[in-house]
Design a protein around this motif. Structure first.
Motif, short mmCIF file in Angstrom:
data_model
loop_
_atom_site.label_atom_id
_atom_site.label_comp_id
_atom_site.label_asym_id
_atom_site.label_seq_id
_atom_site.Cartn_x
_atom_site.Cartn_y
_atom_site.Cartn_z
N PRO A 136 35.71 23.89 38.74
CA PRO A 136 34.60 23.63 39.68
C PRO A 136 34.49 24.64 40.80
O PRO A 136 33.38 25.01 41.21
N ASP A 137 35.62 25.11 41.33
CA ASP A 137 35.53 26.04 42.46
C ASP A 137 34.97 27.39 42.04
O ASP A 137 34.50 28.16 42.89
N MET A 138 34.99 27.71 40.74
CA MET A 138 34.41 28.95 40.25
C MET A 138 32.92 28.81 39.97
O MET A 138 32.16 29.77 40.04
N ALA A 139 32.49 27.59 39.62
CA ALA A 139 31.11 27.38 39.17
C ALA A 139 30.09 27.74 40.24
O ALA A 139 29.09 28.42 39.96
N LYS A 140 30.30 27.30 41.46
CA LYS A 140 29.35 27.59 42.52
C LYS A 140 29.27 29.09 42.79
O LYS A 140 28.19 29.64 43.06
N TYR A 141 30.40 29.76 42.70
CA TYR A 141 30.42 31.21 42.90
C TYR A 141 29.62 31.92 41.82
O TYR A 141 28.79 32.79 42.10
N VAL A 142 29.84 31.53 40.57
CA VAL A 142 29.12 32.15 39.46
C VAL A 142 27.62 31.88 39.57
O VAL A 142 26.79 32.77 39.34
N GLU A 143 27.27 30.66 39.92
CA GLU A 143 25.85 30.28 40.03
C GLU A 143 25.12 31.16 41.04
O GLU A 143 23.93 31.48 40.86
N GLY A 144 25.81 31.58 42.05
CA GLY A 144 25.18 32.40 43.07
C GLY A 144 25.26 33.90 42.82
O GLY A 144 24.54 34.67 43.45
N GLN A 145 26.14 34.32 41.91
CA GLN A 145 26.39 35.75 41.72
C GLN A 145 25.87 36.33 40.41
O GLN A 145 25.49 37.49 40.35
N LEU A 146 25.85 35.53 39.35
CA LEU A 146 25.54 36.08 38.03
C LEU A 146 24.03 36.08 37.77
O LEU A 146 23.40 35.03 37.76
N ASP A 147 23.45 37.26 37.60
CA ASP A 147 22.03 37.35 37.26
C ASP A 147 21.77 38.25 36.06
O ASP A 147 20.65 38.34 35.57
N ARG A 148 22.83 38.91 35.57
CA ARG A 148 22.69 39.75 34.38
C ARG A 148 23.93 39.64 33.53
O ARG A 148 25.05 39.52 34.04
N VAL A 149 23.73 39.68 32.23
CA VAL A 149 24.83 39.81 31.27
C VAL A 149 24.54 41.09 30.49
O VAL A 149 23.59 41.13 29.69
N GLY A 150 25.33 42.12 30.73
CA GLY A 150 25.00 43.42 30.17
C GLY A 150 23.68 43.88 30.76
O GLY A 150 23.49 43.93 31.98
N ARG A 151 22.71 44.19 29.89
CA ARG A 151 21.39 44.62 30.35
C ARG A 151 20.37 43.48 30.34
O ARG A 151 19.19 43.70 30.61
N THR A 152 20.83 42.28 30.04
CA THR A 152 19.93 41.14 29.90
C THR A 152 19.90 40.31 31.17
O THR A 152 20.95 39.91 31.68
N SER A 153 18.71 40.05 31.68
CA SER A 153 18.57 39.17 32.84
C SER A 153 18.82 37.73 32.42
O SER A 153 18.37 37.30 31.36
N VAL A 154 19.54 37.00 33.25
CA VAL A 154 19.87 35.62 32.92
C VAL A 154 19.60 34.70 34.10
O VAL A 154 19.53 35.14 35.25
N ARG A 155 19.45 33.43 33.77
CA ARG A 155 19.34 32.38 34.79
C ARG A 155 20.55 31.48 34.65
O ARG A 155 20.99 31.19 33.53
N VAL A 156 21.06 31.00 35.76
CA VAL A 156 22.27 30.17 35.76
C VAL A 156 21.98 28.87 36.49
O VAL A 156 21.41 28.89 37.59
N ARG A 157 22.36 27.76 35.88
CA ARG A 157 22.21 26.47 36.57
C ARG A 157 23.34 25.54 36.16
O ARG A 157 23.90 25.65 35.06
N ALA A 158 23.68 24.63 37.05
CA ALA A 158 24.74 23.66 36.80
C ALA A 158 24.22 22.57 35.86
O ALA A 158 23.05 22.18 35.93
N LEU A 159 25.10 22.08 34.99
CA LEU A 159 24.77 20.99 34.07
C LEU A 159 25.71 19.82 34.32
O LEU A 159 26.85 20.00 34.74
N SER A 160 25.23 18.63 34.04
CA SER A 160 26.09 17.46 34.08
C SER A 160 26.92 17.41 32.80
O SER A 160 26.43 17.75 31.71
N LEU A 161 28.16 17.01 32.92
CA LEU A 161 29.01 16.89 31.73
C LEU A 161 28.60 15.71 30.85
O LEU A 161 28.92 15.68 29.66
N ASP A 162 27.88 14.77 31.43
CA ASP A 162 27.43 13.60 30.68
C ASP A 162 26.23 13.97 29.80
O ASP A 162 25.25 14.54 30.29
#
Length: 254
Positions: free
Chosen positions: A130-156
Protein backbone atom coordinates in the motif's frame (compact mmCIF):
# COMPACT_ATOMS: atom_id res chain seq x y z
CA UNK A 1 27.19 -20.82 1.78
CA UNK A 2 26.19 -18.92 -1.39
CA UNK A 3 24.20 -15.70 -1.54
CA UNK A 4 20.85 -17.43 -2.07
CA UNK A 5 21.39 -19.72 0.93
CA UNK A 6 22.21 -16.69 3.08
CA UNK A 7 18.99 -14.95 2.00
CA UNK A 8 16.94 -18.03 2.85
CA UNK A 9 18.61 -18.39 6.23
CA UNK A 10 17.96 -14.70 6.99
CA UNK A 11 14.30 -15.06 5.95
CA UNK A 12 13.76 -18.05 8.21
CA UNK A 13 15.39 -16.29 11.16
CA UNK A 14 13.27 -13.18 10.60
CA UNK A 15 10.02 -15.17 10.35
CA UNK A 16 10.78 -17.08 13.54
CA UNK A 17 11.50 -13.85 15.42
CA UNK A 18 8.38 -12.11 14.07
CA UNK A 19 6.14 -15.12 14.76
CA UNK A 20 7.35 -15.20 18.32
CA UNK A 21 6.55 -11.49 18.63
CA UNK A 22 3.04 -11.89 17.18
CA UNK A 23 2.32 -14.81 19.53
CA UNK A 24 3.45 -12.73 22.49
CA UNK A 25 1.88 -9.34 21.70
CA UNK A 26 -1.02 -10.20 19.38
CA UNK A 27 0.04 -7.46 16.97
CA UNK A 28 -0.27 -8.66 13.32
CA UNK A 29 2.74 -8.59 11.04
CA UNK A 30 3.18 -9.10 7.28
CA UNK A 31 6.13 -9.86 5.04
CA UNK A 32 6.88 -8.22 1.75
CA UNK A 33 6.05 -10.24 -1.37
CA UNK A 34 7.54 -13.72 -1.39
CA UNK A 35 8.03 -16.09 -4.30
CA UNK A 36 6.63 -19.65 -3.90
CA UNK A 37 9.91 -21.08 -2.59
CA UNK A 38 10.15 -18.32 0.02
CA UNK A 39 6.49 -18.87 0.94
CA UNK A 40 7.21 -22.51 1.79
CA UNK A 41 10.24 -21.55 3.86
CA UNK A 42 8.25 -18.86 5.68
CA UNK A 43 5.29 -21.14 6.43
CA UNK A 44 7.54 -23.84 7.84
CA UNK A 45 9.40 -21.29 9.96
CA UNK A 46 6.17 -19.95 11.48
CA UNK A 47 4.47 -23.30 12.13
CA UNK A 48 6.14 -23.83 15.48
CA UNK A 49 4.48 -20.77 17.02
CA UNK A 50 0.96 -20.01 18.20
CA UNK A 51 0.06 -17.83 15.21
CA UNK A 52 -2.35 -17.96 12.31
CA UNK A 53 -0.69 -17.97 8.86
CA UNK A 54 -2.39 -16.45 5.80
CA UNK A 55 -0.98 -15.96 2.31
CA UNK A 56 -2.42 -13.07 0.30
CA UNK A 57 -1.70 -12.24 -3.33
CA UNK A 58 -4.77 -10.37 -4.50
CA UNK A 59 -6.20 -13.24 -6.56
CA UNK A 60 -6.31 -16.99 -5.77
CA UNK A 61 -3.85 -17.88 -8.53
CA UNK A 62 -1.24 -15.25 -7.63
CA UNK A 63 2.30 -16.55 -7.58
CA UNK A 64 3.90 -13.83 -5.48
CA UNK A 65 2.21 -13.37 -2.10
CA UNK A 66 2.70 -11.77 1.27
CA UNK A 67 2.42 -13.82 4.43
CA UNK A 68 0.34 -12.33 7.26
CA UNK A 69 0.80 -13.54 10.83
CA UNK A 70 -1.97 -12.93 13.37
CA UNK A 71 -2.92 -14.41 16.71
CA UNK A 72 -6.69 -14.31 16.21
CA UNK A 73 -6.75 -15.62 12.64
CA UNK A 74 -8.62 -12.68 11.12
CA UNK A 75 -6.96 -10.91 8.21
CA UNK A 76 -8.10 -8.24 5.79
CA UNK A 77 -6.01 -8.31 2.61
CA UNK A 78 -6.68 -4.62 1.97
CA UNK A 79 -4.64 -3.76 5.06
CA UNK A 80 -1.54 -5.26 3.46
CA UNK A 81 -2.14 -5.15 -0.32
CA UNK A 82 -3.12 -2.60 -2.92
CA UNK A 83 -4.11 -3.00 -6.56
CA UNK A 84 -3.40 -0.49 -9.32
CA UNK A 85 -4.78 -0.53 -12.84
CA UNK A 86 -2.36 0.66 -15.52
CA UNK A 87 -4.24 1.24 -18.77
CA UNK A 88 -3.41 2.48 -22.28
CA UNK A 89 -4.93 3.02 -25.69
CA UNK A 90 -3.80 0.19 -27.97
CA UNK A 91 -3.97 2.47 -31.02
CA UNK A 92 -0.97 4.36 -29.70
CA UNK A 93 1.08 1.62 -28.09
CA UNK A 94 1.07 -1.28 -25.67
CA UNK A 95 2.80 -2.46 -22.52
CA UNK A 96 3.99 -5.95 -21.68
CA UNK A 97 4.85 -7.53 -18.33
CA UNK A 98 8.56 -6.81 -18.65
CA UNK A 99 7.94 -3.19 -19.72
CA UNK A 100 5.67 -2.53 -16.74
CA UNK A 101 8.01 -4.19 -14.27
CA UNK A 102 10.95 -2.20 -15.64
CA UNK A 103 9.06 1.10 -15.40
CA UNK A 104 8.01 0.42 -11.82
CA UNK A 105 11.53 -0.51 -10.76
CA UNK A 106 12.74 2.58 -12.61
CA UNK A 107 10.77 4.57 -10.04
CA UNK A 108 13.02 3.07 -7.36
CA UNK A 109 10.61 0.35 -6.23
CA UNK A 110 12.27 -2.93 -5.26
CA UNK A 111 10.88 -6.24 -6.52
CA UNK A 112 9.88 -7.33 -3.01
CA UNK A 113 7.33 -4.50 -2.90
CA UNK A 114 5.58 -5.79 -6.04
CA UNK A 115 3.34 -8.80 -6.46
CA UNK A 116 1.90 -10.31 -9.63
CA UNK A 117 1.33 -8.24 -12.75
CA UNK A 118 -1.72 -9.41 -14.71
CA UNK A 119 -1.54 -8.06 -18.26
CA UNK A 120 -4.69 -7.92 -20.38
CA UNK A 121 -5.55 -6.30 -23.75
CA UNK A 122 -5.42 -2.64 -22.81
CA UNK A 123 -4.58 -2.74 -19.15
CA UNK A 124 -2.56 -4.41 -16.45
CA UNK A 125 -3.40 -4.89 -12.79
CA UNK A 126 -0.43 -4.71 -10.45
CA UNK A 127 -0.48 -5.81 -6.83
CA UNK A 128 1.87 -4.00 -4.49
CA UNK A 129 2.40 -2.82 -0.95
CA UNK A 130 0.00 0.00 0.00
CA UNK A 131 2.71 2.53 0.78
CA UNK A 132 4.05 2.13 -2.77
CA UNK A 133 0.67 2.40 -4.51
CA UNK A 134 0.05 6.08 -3.80
CA UNK A 135 3.56 6.92 -4.96
CA UNK A 136 3.15 5.02 -8.23
CA UNK A 137 -0.29 6.54 -8.84
CA UNK A 138 1.22 9.99 -8.72
CA UNK A 139 4.44 9.27 -10.62
CA UNK A 140 3.81 6.76 -13.40
CA UNK A 141 2.52 8.22 -16.68
CA UNK A 142 4.51 6.24 -19.25
CA UNK A 143 5.59 2.66 -19.74
CA UNK A 144 8.38 2.73 -22.28
CA UNK A 145 7.07 5.00 -25.04
CA UNK A 146 3.42 4.33 -24.23
CA UNK A 147 1.33 6.83 -22.29
CA UNK A 148 -0.60 5.21 -19.46
CA UNK A 149 -3.25 6.06 -16.92
CA UNK A 150 -3.04 4.76 -13.35
CA UNK A 151 -5.86 4.37 -10.86
CA UNK A 152 -6.43 2.49 -7.62
CA UNK A 153 -8.73 -0.55 -7.64
CA UNK A 154 -10.65 -2.23 -4.85
CA UNK A 155 -9.49 -5.76 -4.09
CA UNK A 156 -13.13 -6.81 -3.79
CA UNK A 157 -14.64 -8.13 -7.01
CA UNK A 158 -11.53 -7.99 -9.18
CA UNK A 159 -12.36 -9.68 -12.47
CA UNK A 160 -9.04 -11.01 -13.73
CA UNK A 161 -8.37 -13.95 -16.01
CA UNK A 162 -6.00 -16.67 -14.90
CA UNK A 163 -2.71 -16.84 -16.85
CA UNK A 164 -3.32 -18.42 -20.24
CA UNK A 165 -1.54 -21.63 -21.12
CA UNK A 166 -1.14 -23.98 -24.05
CA UNK A 167 -1.23 -27.73 -23.55
CA UNK A 168 0.74 -30.06 -25.77
CA UNK A 169 1.99 -33.64 -25.88
CA UNK A 170 5.70 -34.26 -26.30
CA UNK A 171 7.86 -37.37 -26.43
CA UNK A 172 11.18 -37.24 -24.57
CA UNK A 173 14.04 -39.71 -24.26
CA UNK A 174 13.40 -39.85 -20.50
CA UNK A 175 12.10 -37.79 -17.58
CA UNK A 176 15.54 -36.34 -16.96
CA UNK A 177 15.52 -32.56 -16.83
CA UNK A 178 17.78 -32.12 -19.87
CA UNK A 179 15.90 -34.71 -21.95
CA UNK A 180 12.46 -33.30 -21.25
CA UNK A 181 13.48 -29.68 -21.85
CA UNK A 182 15.25 -30.67 -25.05
CA UNK A 183 11.98 -32.11 -26.35
CA UNK A 184 9.79 -29.28 -25.02
CA UNK A 185 11.98 -26.45 -26.33
CA UNK A 186 13.13 -28.29 -29.47
CA UNK A 187 16.74 -27.65 -28.56
CA UNK A 188 19.82 -29.84 -28.26
CA UNK A 189 20.57 -31.53 -24.95
CA UNK A 190 24.04 -29.95 -24.93
CA UNK A 191 22.50 -26.47 -25.13
CA UNK A 192 20.00 -27.35 -22.42
CA UNK A 193 22.81 -28.73 -20.24
CA UNK A 194 24.71 -25.45 -20.63
CA UNK A 195 21.61 -23.48 -19.60
CA UNK A 196 21.20 -25.67 -16.52
CA UNK A 197 24.86 -25.35 -15.54
CA UNK A 198 24.68 -21.55 -15.81
CA UNK A 199 21.67 -21.32 -13.47
CA UNK A 200 19.04 -20.43 -16.08
CA UNK A 201 16.64 -23.20 -15.02
CA UNK A 202 14.51 -23.50 -11.89
CA UNK A 203 12.48 -26.52 -10.81
CA UNK A 204 9.59 -25.65 -8.51
CA UNK A 205 11.09 -22.15 -8.15
CA UNK A 206 14.46 -23.39 -6.93
CA UNK A 207 17.61 -23.05 -9.09
CA UNK A 208 19.07 -26.37 -10.21
CA UNK A 209 22.47 -27.12 -11.69
CA UNK A 210 22.26 -30.82 -12.54
CA UNK A 211 20.97 -32.19 -15.83
CA UNK A 212 20.09 -35.63 -14.46
CA UNK A 213 17.32 -34.52 -12.08
CA UNK A 214 14.26 -36.72 -12.65
CA UNK A 215 10.98 -34.89 -13.02
CA UNK A 216 7.49 -35.91 -11.91
CA UNK A 217 3.93 -34.78 -12.54
CA UNK A 218 3.09 -31.23 -11.43
CA UNK A 219 6.72 -30.09 -11.42
CA UNK A 220 7.03 -26.48 -12.59
CA UNK A 221 10.01 -25.55 -14.74
CA UNK A 222 11.04 -21.91 -15.12
CA UNK A 223 13.38 -21.22 -18.04
CA UNK A 224 14.98 -17.81 -18.24
CA UNK A 225 14.00 -16.18 -21.50
CA UNK A 226 11.52 -18.94 -22.40
CA UNK A 227 8.84 -18.79 -19.71
CA UNK A 228 7.41 -21.63 -17.65
CA UNK A 229 6.32 -25.21 -18.25
CA UNK A 230 4.35 -27.48 -15.91
CA UNK A 231 4.32 -31.25 -16.27
CA UNK A 232 0.60 -32.00 -16.51
CA UNK A 233 0.72 -35.78 -16.95
CA UNK A 234 3.20 -38.56 -17.60
CA UNK A 235 1.42 -40.94 -19.97
CA UNK A 236 3.98 -43.75 -20.15
CA UNK A 237 6.31 -45.16 -22.79
CA UNK A 238 5.81 -45.18 -26.53
CA UNK A 239 6.60 -48.17 -28.75
CA UNK A 240 10.03 -46.65 -29.32
CA UNK A 241 10.73 -46.54 -25.56
CA UNK A 242 10.32 -42.78 -25.29
CA UNK A 243 8.24 -41.04 -22.64
CA UNK A 244 4.96 -39.42 -23.67
CA UNK A 245 4.34 -36.36 -21.50
CA UNK A 246 1.58 -33.75 -21.46
CA UNK A 247 2.91 -30.30 -20.60
CA UNK A 248 1.24 -26.97 -19.87
CA UNK A 249 3.13 -24.03 -21.32
CA UNK A 250 2.26 -20.64 -19.91
CA UNK A 251 1.65 -18.09 -22.62
CA UNK A 252 3.05 -14.60 -22.21
CA UNK A 253 0.52 -11.77 -22.40
CA UNK A 254 1.94 -8.79 -24.24
Amino acid sequence: MNGEDKKQKFLVAEIEARAQGVARTGKPWATRFLDPLQQNLAKNAAKGYDVHIALEGGVPWAERKIMVLTRQGETDASDYLAALEISWNSRFGSAGHRDILGSLMGLGIVRESLGDIAVEKERAVVFMLPDMAKYVEGQLDRVGRTSVRVRALSLDGLNLEEPALDQQVITAASLRLDALLSAALKSSRSKIAAMIASGQIKVNHEPVYRSDIRLTEDDLLSIRGWGRIRIHEVCGETKKDRMRVVIDRYRKRE
